[in-house]
Design a protein around this motif. Structure first.
Motif, PDB file in Angstrom:
ATOM      1  N   THR A 128     -16.406   4.710  -6.858  1.00 31.40           N
ATOM      2  CA  THR A 128     -15.170   5.330  -7.338  1.00 31.40           C
ATOM      3  C   THR A 128     -14.089   5.227  -6.263  1.00 31.40           C
ATOM      4  OG1 THR A 128     -16.440   6.914  -8.653  1.00 31.40           O
ATOM      5  CG2 THR A 128     -14.143   7.472  -8.206  1.00 31.40           C
ATOM      6  N   THR A 129     -12.868   4.989  -6.683  1.00 31.53           N
ATOM      7  CA  THR A 129     -11.721   4.985  -5.772  1.00 31.53           C
ATOM      8  C   THR A 129     -10.826   6.172  -6.101  1.00 31.53           C
ATOM      9  OG1 THR A 129     -11.730   2.578  -5.537  1.00 31.53           O
ATOM     10  CG2 THR A 129      -9.675   3.717  -5.007  1.00 31.53           C
ATOM     11  N   ILE A 130     -10.497   6.958  -5.092  1.00 31.15           N
ATOM     12  CA  ILE A 130      -9.612   8.099  -5.300  1.00 31.15           C
ATOM     13  C   ILE A 130      -8.365   7.924  -4.448  1.00 31.15           C
ATOM     14  CG2 ILE A 130     -11.368   9.748  -6.041  1.00 31.15           C
ATOM     15  CD1 ILE A 130     -11.574  10.767  -3.231  1.00 31.15           C
ATOM     16  N   HIS A 131      -7.260   8.448  -4.968  1.00 29.38           N
ATOM     17  CA  HIS A 131      -5.954   8.239  -4.348  1.00 29.38           C
ATOM     18  C   HIS A 131      -5.398   9.550  -3.794  1.00 29.38           C
ATOM     19  CE1 HIS A 131      -6.386   4.738  -6.988  1.00 29.38           C
ATOM     20  NE2 HIS A 131      -5.591   4.108  -6.129  1.00 29.38           N
ATOM     21  N   ALA A 132      -4.690   9.432  -2.662  1.00 30.72           N
ATOM     22  CA  ALA A 132      -4.097  10.596  -1.998  1.00 30.72           C
ATOM     23  C   ALA A 132      -2.725  10.223  -1.452  1.00 30.72           C
ATOM     24  CB  ALA A 132      -4.999  11.078  -0.868  1.00 30.72           C
ATOM     25  N   ILE A 133      -1.962  11.255  -1.120  1.00 31.00           N
ATOM     26  CA  ILE A 133      -0.690  11.093  -0.418  1.00 31.00           C
ATOM     27  C   ILE A 133      -0.829  11.719   0.963  1.00 31.00           C
ATOM     28  CG2 ILE A 133       1.696  11.917  -0.314  1.00 31.00           C
ATOM     29  CD1 ILE A 133       1.881  11.510  -3.303  1.00 31.00           C
ATOM     30  N   THR A 138     -14.329   5.225  -2.188  1.00 30.73           N
ATOM     31  CA  THR A 138     -13.198   4.650  -1.445  1.00 30.73           C
ATOM     32  C   THR A 138     -11.992   5.573  -1.526  1.00 30.73           C
ATOM     33  OG1 THR A 138     -13.942   2.389  -1.920  1.00 30.73           O
ATOM     34  CG2 THR A 138     -11.634   2.673  -1.285  1.00 30.73           C
ATOM     35  N   ILE A 139     -11.365   5.801  -0.375  1.00 34.04           N
ATOM     36  CA  ILE A 139     -10.154   6.619  -0.310  1.00 34.04           C
ATOM     37  C   ILE A 139      -8.962   5.709  -0.066  1.00 34.04           C
ATOM     38  CG2 ILE A 139      -9.024   8.616   0.741  1.00 34.04           C
ATOM     39  CD1 ILE A 139     -11.741   9.312  -0.368  1.00 34.04           C
ATOM     40  N   LYS A 140      -7.997   5.768  -0.939  1.00 29.51           N
ATOM     41  CA  LYS A 140      -6.737   5.037  -0.744  1.00 29.51           C
ATOM     42  C   LYS A 140      -5.607   6.051  -0.646  1.00 29.51           C
ATOM     43  CE  LYS A 140      -7.886   0.596  -2.864  1.00 29.51           C
ATOM     44  NZ  LYS A 140      -7.781  -0.121  -1.588  1.00 29.51           N
ATOM     45  N   TRP A 141      -4.665   5.793   0.248  1.00 29.61           N
ATOM     46  CA  TRP A 141      -3.571   6.748   0.430  1.00 29.61           C
ATOM     47  C   TRP A 141      -2.256   6.018   0.632  1.00 29.61           C
ATOM     48  CZ3 TRP A 141      -7.457   5.830   3.961  1.00 29.61           C
ATOM     49  CH2 TRP A 141      -7.075   5.256   5.165  1.00 29.61           C
ATOM     50  N   ASP A 142      -1.206   6.703   0.206  1.00 23.87           N
ATOM     51  CA  ASP A 142       0.159   6.255   0.473  1.00 23.87           C
ATOM     52  C   ASP A 142       0.760   7.204   1.492  1.00 23.87           C
ATOM     53  OD1 ASP A 142       0.125   4.189  -1.421  1.00 23.87           O
ATOM     54  OD2 ASP A 142       0.620   5.572  -3.035  1.00 23.87           O
ATOM     55  N   VAL A 143       1.397   6.658   2.524  1.00 28.43           N
ATOM     56  CA  VAL A 143       2.094   7.483   3.506  1.00 28.43           C
ATOM     57  C   VAL A 143       3.527   7.659   3.026  1.00 28.43           C
ATOM     58  CG1 VAL A 143       2.851   7.686   5.894  1.00 28.43           C
ATOM     59  CG2 VAL A 143       0.608   6.694   5.368  1.00 28.43           C
ATOM     60  N   VAL A 144       3.911   8.905   2.785  1.00 29.86           N
ATOM     61  CA  VAL A 144       5.193   9.222   2.167  1.00 29.86           C
ATOM     62  C   VAL A 144       5.965  10.172   3.087  1.00 29.86           C
ATOM     63  CG1 VAL A 144       6.285  10.300   0.150  1.00 29.86           C
ATOM     64  CG2 VAL A 144       4.208   8.938  -0.141  1.00 29.86           C
ATOM     65  N   PRO A 145       7.276   9.989   3.248  1.00 34.77           N
ATOM     66  CA  PRO A 145       8.061  10.966   4.017  1.00 34.77           C
ATOM     67  C   PRO A 145       7.932  12.358   3.398  1.00 34.77           C
ATOM     68  CG  PRO A 145       9.354   9.001   3.566  1.00 34.77           C
ATOM     69  CD  PRO A 145       8.104   8.881   2.747  1.00 34.77           C
ATOM     70  N   TYR A 146       7.869  13.362   4.258  1.00 36.60           N
ATOM     71  CA  TYR A 146       7.695  14.725   3.740  1.00 36.60           C
ATOM     72  C   TYR A 146       8.745  15.064   2.692  1.00 36.60           C
ATOM     73  CZ  TYR A 146       7.882  19.756   3.367  1.00 36.60           C
ATOM     74  OH  TYR A 146       7.930  21.033   2.868  1.00 36.60           O
ATOM     75  N   LYS A 205       7.439  13.103  -5.505  1.00 32.88           N
ATOM     76  CA  LYS A 205       6.491  12.063  -5.910  1.00 32.88           C
ATOM     77  C   LYS A 205       5.266  12.672  -6.586  1.00 32.88           C
ATOM     78  CE  LYS A 205       3.931   8.082  -4.076  1.00 32.88           C
ATOM     79  NZ  LYS A 205       4.520   7.104  -5.000  1.00 32.88           N
ATOM     80  N   GLU A 206       4.789  13.790  -6.050  1.00 33.71           N
ATOM     81  CA  GLU A 206       3.609  14.420  -6.639  1.00 33.71           C
ATOM     82  C   GLU A 206       3.920  15.000  -8.014  1.00 33.71           C
ATOM     83  OE1 GLU A 206       0.440  15.493  -3.360  1.00 33.71           O
ATOM     84  OE2 GLU A 206       2.004  17.022  -3.403  1.00 33.71           O
ATOM     85  N   VAL A 207       5.064  15.648  -8.146  1.00 30.86           N
ATOM     86  CA  VAL A 207       5.443  16.200  -9.451  1.00 30.86           C
ATOM     87  C   VAL A 207       5.582  15.080 -10.474  1.00 30.86           C
ATOM     88  CG1 VAL A 207       7.287  17.372 -10.721  1.00 30.86           C
ATOM     89  CG2 VAL A 207       6.531  18.277  -8.513  1.00 30.86           C
ATOM     90  N   LEU A 208       6.172  13.969 -10.069  1.00 28.07           N
ATOM     91  CA  LEU A 208       6.308  12.821 -10.968  1.00 28.07           C
ATOM     92  C   LEU A 208       4.932  12.311 -11.403  1.00 28.07           C
ATOM     93  CD1 LEU A 208       8.210  10.805 -12.348  1.00 28.07           C
ATOM     94  CD2 LEU A 208       8.070   9.393 -10.284  1.00 28.07           C
ATOM     95  N   ASN A 209       3.995  12.302 -10.464  1.00 27.55           N
ATOM     96  CA  ASN A 209       2.637  11.882 -10.796  1.00 27.55           C
ATOM     97  C   ASN A 209       1.980  12.835 -11.784  1.00 27.55           C
ATOM     98  OD1 ASN A 209       2.359   9.483  -9.344  1.00 27.55           O
ATOM     99  ND2 ASN A 209       1.811  10.537  -7.460  1.00 27.55           N
ATOM    100  N   VAL A 245      -4.505  16.156  -4.163  1.00 29.94           N
ATOM    101  CA  VAL A 245      -3.140  16.670  -4.123  1.00 29.94           C
ATOM    102  C   VAL A 245      -2.877  17.298  -2.764  1.00 29.94           C
ATOM    103  CG1 VAL A 245      -1.443  18.169  -5.230  1.00 29.94           C
ATOM    104  CG2 VAL A 245      -3.276  17.140  -6.598  1.00 29.94           C
ATOM    105  N   LEU A 246      -1.803  16.873  -2.127  1.00 34.30           N
ATOM    106  CA  LEU A 246      -1.356  17.487  -0.881  1.00 34.30           C
ATOM    107  C   LEU A 246      -0.439  18.649  -1.247  1.00 34.30           C
ATOM    108  CD1 LEU A 246      -1.290  17.327   2.242  1.00 34.30           C
ATOM    109  CD2 LEU A 246       0.727  15.866   2.007  1.00 34.30           C
ATOM    110  N   VAL A 247      -0.823  19.869  -0.849  1.00 30.35           N
ATOM    111  CA  VAL A 247      -0.116  21.070  -1.284  1.00 30.35           C
ATOM    112  C   VAL A 247       0.488  21.786  -0.083  1.00 30.35           C
ATOM    113  CG1 VAL A 247      -0.253  23.186  -2.644  1.00 30.35           C
ATOM    114  CG2 VAL A 247      -1.829  21.303  -3.130  1.00 30.35           C
ATOM    115  N   ASP A 248       1.796  21.742   0.046  1.00 31.38           N
ATOM    116  CA  ASP A 248       2.478  22.515   1.085  1.00 31.38           C
ATOM    117  C   ASP A 248       2.341  23.998   0.745  1.00 31.38           C
ATOM    118  OD1 ASP A 248       4.065  23.434   3.122  1.00 31.38           O
ATOM    119  OD2 ASP A 248       5.805  22.241   2.633  1.00 31.38           O
TER     120      ASP A 248
END
Length: 450
Positions: free
Chosen positions: A41-46, A70-78, A84-88, A98-101
């Motif tokens: 399985t591949t999982i995605h993160a920010i 497998t972990i795949k991630w996108d590096v996104v400006p804070y 981007k997460e809300v759009l997803n 989910v990266l949660v501030d």
């Protein structure tokens, strides 16, 4: 035979059996076996471009080798991450972790975008018996991962506001230690540490418009002075004498900060200290690796670290950070795989490797090691700050992003002198109460406190 004796021995035997069962279960559970159904399985993160995420990236190959996930991630400006997460969430984009501030959790949880961790901790196939939720600093688990008494995420990239300073510069100015109070910083230290003709300044307060302005600059000055954004009835408290004193203090401090301070984000403030332009900053604990990296910092042995200064209300340092949570819209298979990674990267077992790789774990146990405290001088002031910090340093309700934009705009205007502190505070208060009125906080449709 005495009946009481028999009852006692029976109870002891039952307890021993139960303990044996728990021990057997704990020894039987392994990450490899738990992950077997999800291998491939591949999982995605920010991720963000910050030390805690670079630390995780170093450790991820270990998880992938053990699990086959497998972990795949996108590096996104804070500044772009929440959008981007809300759009997803709305469009069904690829996002499993989910990266949660700390200030997004109310919005994300209220919209049912996150899976409560109970779904996984109640599943013996997925729940590591050594998870130990009580091993997290309570202020971090409650603030970063919990909303309305339900836990959704586990603390991952954890921050406390600290004072970083140049010991050598302070010593040259006649100081053997950093200022212990904000008053001393302004009135005693700052004049001696500032020489504008040589581009030398006492302090840099990261204040770029956006969340940096609202949280790292504006809110940082309210709490130590006894002020706050809201009162107990969710009305603006910005016109209180204490809040006004904090905001006026910031204006006075500006003459000891570099020109253009309203364009300083974290990177600029950290770099100003690292390159010797300023003598002191109050910044997140997570930037310690940057300030000790010889390729990025000239400080070397001159780096000093302490708690943030105290104000009239005492030690009220900035609190910030993130949790990792599971996307409620991901498939069941991806949810399980995402949980296994989150549970692993935030575990007590991985706390020391994460720390050594440049991250800041939220586990209490790792900081009890005297060798850790000696090796990482930011640990002692950070732990002190977490133990006495402000859980509601920033409001965590869903309306915070909209309010943060208002503070970002008008807080910047205050610093630039385009509006007075009093007029700016009144404007922020009025606009903020309008948002809260529309959201239903004043007519009983929503509870005032979470």
């Amino acid at each position: 035979m005495n009946k009481r004796f028999l009852q006692r021995n029976t109870a002891m035997a039952s307890l021993a059996a139960a303990s044996f069962l728990v021990a057997a279960q704990a020894s039987a559970w392994t990450l490899k076996e738990a992950a077997a159904p999800y291998s491939g399985t591949t999982i995605h993160a920010i991720f963000l471009d910050r030390p805690g995420y670079a630390a995780a990236e170093k450790l991820i190959p270990q998880f992938e080798k053990e699990t086959g996930i497998t972990i795949k991630w996108d590096v996104v400006p804070y500044e772009s991450t929440r959008q981007k997460e809300v759009l997803n969430f709305v469009s069904g984009g690829a996002q499993d972790i989910v990266l949660v501030d700390v200030v997004w959790i109310g919005e994300f949880a209220s919209n049912k975008w996150l899976v409560p961790i109970k779904k996984f901790t109640d599943d013996p196939k997925l729940a590591d018996p050594n998870l130990n939720l009580k091993g997290f600093f309570p202020i971090l688990l409650d603030s970063f991962g919990t909303w309305d008494k339900v836990t959704y995420g586990l603390p991952f990239d954890n921050y406390s506001g600290l004072m970083f300073y140049n010991k050598c510069t302070l010593k040259q100015a006649g100081f053997d230690e950093p200022p212990k109070t904000w008053d001393d910083l302004l009135n005693v230290y700052a004049p001696k540490l500032t020489n504008a003709s040589k581009n030398q300044y006492a302090f840099a307060l990261q204040s770029r418009r956006g969340e940096t302005q609202s949280a790292d600059s504006f809110m940082r000055m309210l709490w130590p002075n006894g002020g706050s954004l809201l009162d107990a009835k969710f009305k603006s408290n910005l016109m209180s004498p204490q809040s006004q004193a904090g905001l006026e203090y910031r204006q006075k401090l500006m003459k000891y900060m570099p020109p253009g301070i309203v364009d300083y984000d974290h990177a600029e403030a950290v770099n100003a200290l690292a390159q010797g332009q300023v003598a002191m900053i109050t910044e997140w604990s997570a930037f310690y690796p940057t300030l000790t990296d010889p390729s990025k910092s000239k400080l070397g042995n001159c780096l000093g670290i302490a708690t943030e200064p105290r104000g009239p209300a005492g030690l009220k340092p900035a609190l910030g950070g993130f949790s990792l949570a599971v996307n409620a819209k991901a498939s069941a298979k991806k949810q399980a795989a995402a949980w296994l990674f989150i549970q692993w990267i935030t575990s007590e077992q991985m706390a020391k490797p994460y720390l050594e790789a440049g991250g800041v774990p939220a586990r209490m146990a790792v900081y009890k090691d005297p060798a850790v405290e000696q090796k990482y001088p930011f640990v002692k002031p950070m732990v002190e700050s977490w133990q006495g910090g402000v859980p509601d340093y920033r409001p965590r309700f869903p309306e915070w992003p909209a309010i943060s934009e208002i503070i970002g705009e008008w807080g910047t205007k205050m610093m630039l002198g385009e509006v007075s502190v009093k007029d700016g505070a009144q404007t922020i208060g009025s606009k903020m109460e309008g948002i809260l009125q529309k959201a239903g906080y004043y007519d009983g449709k929503k509870p005032l406190l979470k």
